[in-house]
Design a protein around this motif. Structure first.
Motif, PDB file in Angstrom:
ATOM      1  N   PHE A 301       0.816  -1.212   0.000  1.00  0.00           N
ATOM      2  CA  PHE A 301       0.000   0.000   0.000  1.00  0.00           C
ATOM      3  C   PHE A 301       0.854   1.269   0.000  1.00  0.00           C
ATOM      4  N   HIS A 302       2.197   1.142   0.154  1.00  0.00           N
ATOM      5  CA  HIS A 302       3.000   2.346   0.412  1.00  0.00           C
ATOM      6  C   HIS A 302       2.904   3.435  -0.663  1.00  0.00           C
ATOM      7  N   PRO A 303       2.740   3.105  -1.988  1.00  0.00           N
ATOM      8  CA  PRO A 303       2.689   4.218  -2.942  1.00  0.00           C
ATOM      9  C   PRO A 303       1.478   5.134  -2.744  1.00  0.00           C
ATOM     10  N   CYS A 305       0.051   5.641   0.340  1.00  0.00           N
ATOM     11  CA  CYS A 305      -0.134   5.899   1.765  1.00  0.00           C
ATOM     12  C   CYS A 305       0.421   7.264   2.138  1.00  0.00           C
ATOM     13  N   GLU A 306      -0.411   8.078   2.794  1.00  0.00           N
ATOM     14  CA  GLU A 306       0.063   9.418   3.155  1.00  0.00           C
ATOM     15  C   GLU A 306       0.851   9.405   4.474  1.00  0.00           C
ATOM     16  N   PHE A 307       0.947   8.236   5.114  1.00  0.00           N
ATOM     17  CA  PHE A 307       1.637   8.172   6.411  1.00  0.00           C
ATOM     18  C   PHE A 307       3.004   7.502   6.308  1.00  0.00           C
ATOM     19  N   ARG A 308       3.450   7.178   5.097  1.00  0.00           N
ATOM     20  CA  ARG A 308       4.672   6.380   4.988  1.00  0.00           C
ATOM     21  C   ARG A 308       5.908   7.130   5.493  1.00  0.00           C
ATOM     22  N   ASP A 309       5.866   8.491   5.493  1.00  0.00           N
ATOM     23  CA  ASP A 309       7.014   9.255   5.977  1.00  0.00           C
ATOM     24  C   ASP A 309       7.161   9.170   7.495  1.00  0.00           C
ATOM     25  N   ARG A 310       6.094   8.761   8.158  1.00  0.00           N
ATOM     26  CA  ARG A 310       6.163   8.694   9.631  1.00  0.00           C
ATOM     27  C   ARG A 310       6.829   7.416  10.116  1.00  0.00           C
ATOM     28  N   VAL A 311       7.011   6.481   9.180  1.00  0.00           N
ATOM     29  CA  VAL A 311       7.612   5.212   9.590  1.00  0.00           C
ATOM     30  C   VAL A 311       9.123   5.365   9.512  1.00  0.00           C
ATOM     31  N   PRO A 312       9.824   5.015  10.609  1.00  0.00           N
ATOM     32  CA  PRO A 312      11.271   5.190  10.627  1.00  0.00           C
ATOM     33  C   PRO A 312      11.963   4.356   9.555  1.00  0.00           C
ATOM     34  N   ALA A 314      13.343   3.178   5.865  1.00  0.00           N
ATOM     35  CA  ALA A 314      12.570   3.014   4.635  1.00  0.00           C
ATOM     36  C   ALA A 314      11.766   1.730   4.731  1.00  0.00           C
ATOM     37  N   MET A 315      11.271   1.429   5.974  1.00  0.00           N
ATOM     38  CA  MET A 315      10.563   0.178   6.238  1.00  0.00           C
ATOM     39  C   MET A 315       9.422  -0.070   5.264  1.00  0.00           C
ATOM     40  N   CYS A 316       8.652   0.997   4.959  1.00  0.00           N
ATOM     41  CA  CYS A 316       7.455   0.816   4.132  1.00  0.00           C
ATOM     42  C   CYS A 316       7.799   0.284   2.756  1.00  0.00           C
ATOM     43  N   THR A 317       8.950   0.687   2.209  1.00  0.00           N
ATOM     44  CA  THR A 317       9.279   0.260   0.856  1.00  0.00           C
ATOM     45  C   THR A 317      10.113  -1.010   0.833  1.00  0.00           C
ATOM     46  N   THR A 318      10.616  -1.423   2.013  1.00  0.00           N
ATOM     47  CA  THR A 318      11.504  -2.584   1.993  1.00  0.00           C
ATOM     48  C   THR A 318      10.987  -3.781   2.769  1.00  0.00           C
ATOM     49  N   VAL A 319      10.295  -3.544   3.864  1.00  0.00           N
ATOM     50  CA  VAL A 319       9.887  -4.663   4.711  1.00  0.00           C
ATOM     51  C   VAL A 319       8.372  -4.833   4.649  1.00  0.00           C
ATOM     52  N   ALA A 320       7.947  -6.039   4.307  1.00  0.00           N
ATOM     53  CA  ALA A 320       6.513  -6.306   4.298  1.00  0.00           C
ATOM     54  C   ALA A 320       6.031  -6.485   5.735  1.00  0.00           C
ATOM     55  N   PRO A 321       5.065  -5.688   6.169  1.00  0.00           N
ATOM     56  CA  PRO A 321       4.604  -5.810   7.552  1.00  0.00           C
ATOM     57  C   PRO A 321       3.793  -7.084   7.757  1.00  0.00           C
ATOM     58  N   ASP A 322       3.783  -7.605   8.986  1.00  0.00           N
ATOM     59  CA  ASP A 322       2.977  -8.783   9.312  1.00  0.00           C
ATOM     60  C   ASP A 322       1.614  -8.351   9.813  1.00  0.00           C
ATOM     61  N   LEU A 323       0.674  -9.292   9.736  1.00  0.00           N
ATOM     62  CA  LEU A 323      -0.661  -9.018  10.271  1.00  0.00           C
ATOM     63  C   LEU A 323      -0.636  -9.368  11.758  1.00  0.00           C
ATOM     64  N   ARG A 335      -1.756  -4.810   9.284  1.00  0.00           N
ATOM     65  CA  ARG A 335      -0.515  -5.054   8.560  1.00  0.00           C
ATOM     66  C   ARG A 335       0.082  -3.700   8.177  1.00  0.00           C
ATOM     67  N   CYS A 336       0.621  -2.977   9.204  1.00  0.00           N
ATOM     68  CA  CYS A 336       1.147  -1.640   8.935  1.00  0.00           C
ATOM     69  C   CYS A 336       2.233  -1.306   9.957  1.00  0.00           C
ATOM     70  N   HIS A 337       3.319  -0.678   9.482  1.00  0.00           N
ATOM     71  CA  HIS A 337       4.444  -0.354  10.358  1.00  0.00           C
ATOM     72  C   HIS A 337       4.203   0.871  11.225  1.00  0.00           C
ATOM     73  N   LEU A 338       3.209   1.663  10.883  1.00  0.00           N
ATOM     74  CA  LEU A 338       3.007   2.956  11.551  1.00  0.00           C
ATOM     75  C   LEU A 338       2.868   2.774  13.066  1.00  0.00           C
ATOM     76  N   PRO A 339       3.695   3.465  13.878  1.00  0.00           N
ATOM     77  CA  PRO A 339       3.593   3.323  15.328  1.00  0.00           C
ATOM     78  C   PRO A 339       2.338   4.008  15.866  1.00  0.00           C
ATOM     79  N   ALA A 340       1.770   3.450  16.882  1.00  0.00           N
ATOM     80  CA  ALA A 340       0.598   3.978  17.577  1.00  0.00           C
ATOM     81  C   ALA A 340      -0.525   4.394  16.628  1.00  0.00           C
ATOM     82  N   PRO A 341      -0.990   3.451  15.791  1.00  0.00           N
ATOM     83  CA  PRO A 341      -2.014   3.831  14.807  1.00  0.00           C
ATOM     84  C   PRO A 341      -3.316   4.268  15.459  1.00  0.00           C
ATOM     85  N   ASP A 342      -3.617   3.747  16.677  1.00  0.00           N
ATOM     86  CA  ASP A 342      -4.886   4.135  17.308  1.00  0.00           C
ATOM     87  C   ASP A 342      -4.877   5.621  17.654  1.00  0.00           C
TER      88      ASP A 342
END
Lengths: 354, 325
Positions: A301-303, A305-312, A314-323, A335-342
């Motif tokens: 989803f990274h292309p 996603c407006e939150f990809r810059d918040r992920v430390p 280049a995780m969004c473009t390199t590492v597939a997140p787990d569910l 299935r998203c790297h973003l910290p504290a999504p709630d």
């Protein structure tokens, strides 16, 4: 690039699941290369519960459900992983056993009852055919059963309506007949693929009520494929959000619609126009779903996603997140790297929603 | 339904009438004098005048055509060199070169043509639907490509060449000849089998292609997926659900083809020596036998119009959504 999800800590289901999909992968070889429409999907569903599968066209929601029905042509499809329906493994089942599974183990109702019913055969004829495919009974007995089913789904004058052709029915009646046909063999799993999309809004509500009512009666498990979040809110117990052939969020309907964790789910909520109040500008998800021939690396989803810059990093473009669970609630996975999504949802997305 | 058929019959009659007037005009008002052609090279003016009066060519065109139409309903008399020939209704004229009423000639030729065409139709409808369905199921596979390749090859050979090859080389088949079905059904079938196979095989090639295209569309329909989801056998899915829907477009093509073959199975009939309508028309054309030609044209128009009506009525049985009106 694929994302494997073998290890997903999930709350133990309340009952033994009737439907268990694990690491499901569906690939269609095409002249342009292999298209993997479902890539490592996991979910389970106990009897009596309704799971809504939500996602855009091409997210794999229909393809995965067709696999559960055993409807893919084995010559042009490669299926791996496991699908267990009532303890029986569907993947790799013999054609004869699969035929028995279709109709008795699981049944399906489709989007457009107009095109899904055969235009040249009467309603009665089509329901009788379904019943006699799995029960060695006389035509008369099967007709009796068909009339009983039509009556059960709320078609008046069922005995007379058996001899009607689909074009003589209204849209809602056709879908009722479709439901009667699907349930005539008393399957414990019903898959409804956008069953109300082709219907008027008022008829939609009636059909949804009917499906819920029948579910209570028959005690079956229901998989509801839809992209209409209003429908999800009305019928679902659990929600599975799919993107690019995999689940990106899974939880109860309260969790996923009330406090979603994945930016894609936020986008879906923000794309909904408000029915009342001030007309506010909508916030559609930018871009379009990825081509399944070339799914983006990392998080698919990274292309968009407006939150990809918040992920430390280049995780969004390199590492597939787990569910996995991303908050204190272990039953709500994303299935998203973003910290504290709630917290992001509460502070940034919620105020934008109409 | 009845009212519809009545309306269609009325319009059919008007179409046939227009065909009658037009062909009448073409033949009888053409710059060539038919009497001169019939008379030949060594011809006396008296002989020409005689022929003209026997054909009614000395009368004004309007009277000629009313006489012709009257003859259809009431019969008429022809005087030829002093002798009077009576021609019973429906009289379509009198062939001088054959010395027989046209109606009788047609009545002899029609059963031959119908036997040839219907027998062949059974072959190509059955084989075409079956092969087309099999090809559609195996779309893109080597067997599909082989089948389609052969179909296109057969279709590319000119029909008369194909028929000649069969007539000359496939000598295991019984000698082609026409026997009335009523007098000896076995001889009837034996004498026609070569013609059936020839006309049948070439048309099987076309119908396989039509059926394949129609089946590919039909098998992609939602109701076929529904049928599969019911857990019925794949054969039932394909033949009962898929083929049933694919047959409707085939019926339209079949109706038009059948009409064409009924009026012009010319090559089949002449190559296999079967005295049908095509042979009759060809002979009439070569000998400038105008009454016979007229009769054939008129019959052709009637067949075409009737076949169109039949196709429309058959459609209501094939597709319950179609209502005539």
């Amino acid at each position: 690039m694929t994302s494997q999800t073998a290890n997903q800590p999930r709350q133990a289901p309340v009952a033994t699941p009737y439907l268990e999909v694990s690491d499901l992968r569906v690939t269609f070889p095409t002249p342009d290369g292999a298209v993997t429409a479902v890539r490592g999907l996991n979910y389970s569903l106990p009897l009596g519960r309704t799971l809504a599968i939500v996602g855009e066209s091409g997210s794999g929601k229909s393809v995965s459900s067709m696999a559960v029905m055993g409807l893919h042509d084995p010559k042009s499809t490669r299926i791996s992983g496991s699908i267990k329906v009532g303890g029986q493994e569907i993947v790799g089942m013999s054609p004869a056993a699969l035929r028995k599974h279709r109709g008795t183990g699981a049944a399906m109702i489709f989007q457009d009852p107009q095109s899904s019913l055969h235009p040249y055969f009467t309603i009665g004829n089509q329901i009788v055919e379904s019943y006699r495919a799995h029960h060695a009974v006389s035509k008369r007995a099967a007709r009796e059963r068909a009339a009983e089913m039509l009556n059960r789904v709320g078609i008046p004058n069922p005995r007379r309506r058996l001899d009607s052709y689909p074009h003589e029915f209204s849209g809602g009646m056709r879908q009722r007949a479709m439901i009667a046909m699907a349930l005539v063999n008393d399957p414990k799993l019903l898959i409804a693929d956008e069953p109300t999309t082709a219907l008027d809004v008022t008829v939609q509500a009636q059909i949804l009520d009917l499906i819920q009512d029948l579910q209570r009666d028959f005690g079956s498990a229901v998989v509801f494929i839809t992209h209409d979040l209003g429908v999800v809110a009305q019928v679902a117990d659990d929600v599975l959000v799919m993107y690019a052939g995999n689940a990106v969020e899974h939880g109860t309907v309260r969790q996923v619609l009330g406090a979603p964790l994945h930016p894609y789910a936020w986008g879906l909520l923000e794309s909904l126009p408000a029915v009342s109040g001030e007309p506010a500008p909508l916030h559609p998800i930018p871009g379009s779903p990825p081509s399944l021939l070339a799914v983006p690396g990392g998080c698919p989803f990274h292309p968009r996603c407006e939150f990809r810059d918040r992920v430390p990093g280049a995780m969004c473009t390199t590492v597939a997140p787990d569910l996995v669970a991303r908050t204190a609630d272990p039953a709500h996975t994303s299935r998203c790297h973003l910290p504290a999504p709630d917290r992001v949802f509460a502070s940034e997305i919620l105020p934008r929603l109409p | 339904m009845l009212l519809y058929i009545l309306k269609r019959v009325l319009s059919a009659i008007s179409v046939v009438f227009v065909a009658l007037v037009a062909s009448f005009a073409l033949f009888f008002l053409a710059p060539t004098d038919p009497a001169g052609v019939i008379c030949g090279n060594r011809c006396t003016p008296e002989r020409v005048a005689d022929i003209r009066s026997s054909l009614g060519l000395d009368e004004p065109p309007a009277e000629q055509i009313t006489g012709y139409i009257k003859g259809i309903f009431a019969g008429r008399d022809f005087t030829n060199g002093g002798t009077v020939q009576h021609c019973d209704a429906p009289c379509l004229g009198y062939s001088y070169s054959l010395g027989q009423p046209v109606t009788k000639l047609l009545a002899q030729a029609v059963p031959v043509t119908i036997s040839v065409v219907i027998g062949a139709a059974v072959v190509y409808l059955f084989l075409g639907a079956l092969l087309g369905t099999m090809a559609a199921q195996r779309r893109g596979s080597p067997s599909d490509k082989l089948l389609m390749g052969s179909a296109i090859t057969i279709n590319s050979i000119p029909y008369f060449v194909f028929a000649l090859l069969v007539a000359l080389y496939v000598t295991v088949l019984p000698h082609p000849q026409y026997t009335s079905f009523l007098s000896n059904p076995i001889a009837w079938a034996g004498g026609l089998v070569a013609a059936w196979l020839t006309l049948g095989v070439t048309n099987t090639a076309s119908y396989t292609r039509y059926a394949r295209a129609s089946m590919i569309e039909s098998l992609g329909q939602d109701f076929v997926r529904t049928a599969r989801s019911k857990g019925i056998s794949e054969r039932r899915v394909v033949y009962r659900h898929g083929l049933r829907a694919a047959l409707t477009p085939l019926a339209t093509i079949f109706g038009i083809d059948l009409a064409g073959q009924l009026t012009g199975a010319l090559f089949t009939e002449s190559i296999f020596g079967l005295p049908g309508l095509g042979v009759l028309t060809l002979r009439a054309f070569n000998q400038y036998d105008l009454p016979v030609l007229m009769g054939c044209v008129l019959l052709g128009a009637v067949v075409l119009v009737v076949m169109n009506l039949v196709v429309d009525i058959v459609y209501t049985f094939l597709d319950p959504r179609v209502r005539l009106g």
